[in-house]
Design an enzyme around this catalytic site. Structure first.
Site, PDB file in Angstrom:
ATOM      1  N   LYS A 255      35.183  26.934  40.565  1.00  0.00           N
ATOM      2  CA  LYS A 255      34.633  27.835  39.558  1.00  0.00           C
ATOM      3  C   LYS A 255      33.344  28.446  40.081  1.00  0.00           C
ATOM      4  CE  LYS A 255      32.431  26.516  35.578  1.00  0.00           C
ATOM      5  NZ  LYS A 255      31.269  27.397  35.342  1.00  0.00           N
TER       6      LYS A 255
ATOM      7  N   ASP B  59      33.786  32.663  36.404  1.00  0.00           N
ATOM      8  CA  ASP B  59      33.312  32.329  35.056  1.00  0.00           C
ATOM      9  C   ASP B  59      32.051  33.132  34.739  1.00  0.00           C
ATOM     10  OD1 ASP B  59      32.612  30.989  32.687  1.00  0.00           O
ATOM     11  OD2 ASP B  59      31.759  29.267  33.754  1.00  0.00           O
TER      12      ASP B  59
ATOM     13  N   LYS C  96      31.921  35.001  31.755  1.00  0.00           N
ATOM     14  CA  LYS C  96      31.849  35.037  30.280  1.00  0.00           C
ATOM     15  C   LYS C  96      31.378  36.395  29.753  1.00  0.00           C
ATOM     16  CE  LYS C  96      30.757  30.096  29.726  1.00  0.00           C
ATOM     17  NZ  LYS C  96      30.413  29.668  31.088  1.00  0.00           N
TER      18      LYS C  96
ATOM     19  N   ASP D  54      30.621  42.358  25.793  1.00  0.00           N
ATOM     20  CA  ASP D  54      29.989  43.672  25.677  1.00  0.00           C
ATOM     21  C   ASP D  54      30.950  44.567  24.900  1.00  0.00           C
ATOM     22  OD1 ASP D  54      28.364  45.982  26.159  1.00  0.00           O
ATOM     23  OD2 ASP D  54      27.711  45.128  28.060  1.00  0.00           O
TER      24      ASP D  54
ATOM     25  N   PRO E 124      33.991  47.122  24.187  1.00  0.00           N
ATOM     26  CA  PRO E 124      35.301  47.118  24.858  1.00  0.00           C
ATOM     27  C   PRO E 124      35.361  47.945  26.135  1.00  0.00           C
ATOM     28  CG  PRO E 124      35.608  47.260  22.489  1.00  0.00           C
ATOM     29  CD  PRO E 124      34.129  47.351  22.726  1.00  0.00           C
ATOM     30  N   ASN E 125      34.820  49.154  26.118  1.00  0.00           N
ATOM     31  CA  ASN E 125      34.932  50.017  27.290  1.00  0.00           C
ATOM     32  C   ASN E 125      34.233  49.436  28.514  1.00  0.00           C
ATOM     33  OD1 ASN E 125      35.787  52.588  28.443  1.00  0.00           O
ATOM     34  ND2 ASN E 125      33.579  52.977  28.621  1.00  0.00           N
ATOM     35  N   THR E 126      33.064  48.835  28.293  1.00  0.00           N
ATOM     36  CA  THR E 126      32.307  48.242  29.404  1.00  0.00           C
ATOM     37  C   THR E 126      33.046  47.022  29.964  1.00  0.00           C
ATOM     38  OG1 THR E 126      30.265  49.008  28.395  1.00  0.00           O
ATOM     39  CG2 THR E 126      30.058  47.253  30.001  1.00  0.00           C
TER      40      THR E 126
ATOM     41  N   THR F  26      30.756  24.188  24.844  1.00  0.00           N
ATOM     42  CA  THR F  26      30.794  22.732  24.649  1.00  0.00           C
ATOM     43  C   THR F  26      29.391  22.161  24.446  1.00  0.00           C
ATOM     44  OG1 THR F  26      31.093  22.684  27.051  1.00  0.00           O
ATOM     45  CG2 THR F  26      32.975  22.081  25.709  1.00  0.00           C
TER      46      THR F  26
ATOM     47  N   GLY G 182      31.843  19.627  36.715  1.00  0.00           N
ATOM     48  CA  GLY G 182      30.677  20.096  37.457  1.00  0.00           C
ATOM     49  C   GLY G 182      29.885  18.939  38.014  1.00  0.00           C
ATOM     50  N   ARG G 183      28.809  18.616  37.288  1.00  0.00           N
ATOM     51  CA  ARG G 183      27.853  17.641  37.815  1.00  0.00           C
ATOM     52  C   ARG G 183      28.441  16.285  38.174  1.00  0.00           C
ATOM     53  NH1 ARG G 183      23.755  19.580  33.216  1.00  0.00           N
ATOM     54  NH2 ARG G 183      25.803  20.045  32.340  1.00  0.00           N
TER      55      ARG G 183
HETATM   56  O1  C5P Z   1      28.180  20.005  35.030  1.00  0.00           O
HETATM   57  P1  C5P Z   1      29.186  20.198  33.955  1.00  0.00           P
HETATM   58  O2  C5P Z   1      30.465  19.412  34.216  1.00  0.00           O
HETATM   59  O3  C5P Z   1      28.630  19.971  32.575  1.00  0.00           O
HETATM   60  O4  C5P Z   1      29.580  21.728  34.074  1.00  0.00           O
HETATM   61  C1  C5P Z   1      30.412  22.365  33.148  1.00  0.00           C
HETATM   62  C2  C5P Z   1      30.649  23.763  33.586  1.00  0.00           C
HETATM   63  O5  C5P Z   1      31.512  24.391  32.635  1.00  0.00           O
HETATM   64  C3  C5P Z   1      29.390  24.625  33.644  1.00  0.00           C
HETATM   65  O6  C5P Z   1      29.550  25.498  34.746  1.00  0.00           O
HETATM   66  C4  C5P Z   1      29.390  25.418  32.356  1.00  0.00           C
HETATM   67  O7  C5P Z   1      28.837  26.696  32.505  1.00  0.00           O
HETATM   68  C5  C5P Z   1      30.898  25.544  32.087  1.00  0.00           C
HETATM   69  N1  C5P Z   1      31.256  25.735  30.684  1.00  0.00           N
HETATM   70  C6  C5P Z   1      30.932  24.823  29.702  1.00  0.00           C
HETATM   71  N2  C5P Z   1      31.303  25.037  28.396  1.00  0.00           N
HETATM   72  C7  C5P Z   1      31.990  26.130  28.068  1.00  0.00           C
HETATM   73  C8  C5P Z   1      32.329  27.067  29.060  1.00  0.00           C
HETATM   74  C9  C5P Z   1      31.952  26.824  30.365  1.00  0.00           C
HETATM   75  O8  C5P Z   1      30.329  23.818  29.999  1.00  0.00           O
HETATM   76  N3  C5P Z   1      32.408  26.295  26.816  1.00  0.00           N
END
Ligand code: C5P
Length: 235
Positions: free
Chosen positions: A34, A61, A63, A66, A68-70, A123, A214-215
């Site tokens: 991602k 990712d 997200k 804006d 619709p056209n943009t 989340t 992620g982390r």
């Molecule tokens: O480090 P961690 O596992 O918390 O990372 C979660 C990743 O998912 C981050 O890059 C965050 O931007 C992304 N994300 C999220 N919740 C969402 C959409 C994307 O945590 N609803």
């Protein structure tokens, strides 16, 4: 039971940090990565092309949210990068989501557009935050379901949601509708700023199609070992 794909969040400052991380994985391992705002705004589209050339799949990712056209024009550009999956905020509305799909189609002359999913509620958003700051009454899960239905009606492929909403979204929007779930933590890991977290195994049981980690992987002492632990948890 469906086994979710693992997407590793490259929440890293630059290409050097990305190389440092992926060099710890076997060269033959094809990953799903991602690329988010931090990395994309630093390195630009070249980071996508670079990672694709190494055989990895990309979830871009950004997200988008804006008019619709943009969004349509931006999605045309995103499709031309050859990403596999991308996203927008469902809060932008049905017209914006429809425009996003149109943009992706226009940017994919071979007719194979990237998958597109909508962010429902982040989340990191609790029911309390949603009620008080967004002025949306009820539970986060209800809002996520409402946005999921809207995304489906707009022709999107799925949504980003928490593990705890995935099952309900499948029940209402169908098994083919993607539930991609961040907020994944291995047992014993720190939740950090995430509010609605779950382990990979729970995500699988709840019907998640893709888990974003992620982390738990990127900040681990051994990222590859942590990645293997995520795989083992799913098995
Ligand atoms: O480090 P961690 O596992 O918390 O990372 C979660 C990743 O998912 C981050 O890059 C965050 O931007 C992304 N994300 C999220 N919740 C969402 C959409 C994307 O945590 N609803």
């Amino acid at each position: 039971m469906n086994k979710p794909e693992i997407i590793i969040a490259m929440d890293l400052p630059n290409k050097r940090a990305v190389d440092q991380l992926i060099n710890q994985f076997p060269a033959t391992e094809s990953l799903y990565l991602k690329v988010g705002m931090e990395l994309y705004y630093k390195e630009g589209p070249a980071i996508v092309t670079y990672l694709k050339s190494k055989g990895h799949r990309i979830f871009l990712d950004l997200k988008l949210h804006d008019i619709p056209n943009t969004v349509k024009s931006a999605m045309r550009s995103i499709a031309s990068l050859g990403v596999d999956l991308t996203n927008i905020h469902a809060a932008g509305g049905k017209k914006m989501m429809e425009a996003a799909v149109e943009g992706l189609m226009e940017g994919s002359p071979d007719g194979k557009r990237p998958l597109i999913i909508a962010v429902t509620q982040l989340t990191s958003t609790s029911t309390e935050i949603m009620n008080q700051e967004q002025g949306i009454p009820g539970e986060v899960a209800d809002s996520a379901l409402n946005y999921a239905k809207l995304a489906k009606a707009a022709g999107l492929d799925g949504v980003v949601c928490s593990v705890h909403e995935a099952m309900k979204i499948h029940n209402v929007c169908g098994d083919d509708f993607i539930a991609l779930t961040p907020g994944i933590r291995l047992a014993g890991d720190d939740a950090n700023d995430q509010v609605r977290v779950a382990t990979p195994a729970v995500a699988k049981v709840e019907g998640s199609n893709y888990i974003v980690v992620g982390r738990s992987v990127t900040q681990a002492e051994s990222p590859y070992e942590a990645y293997r632990r995520v795989q083992a948890d799913l098995d």
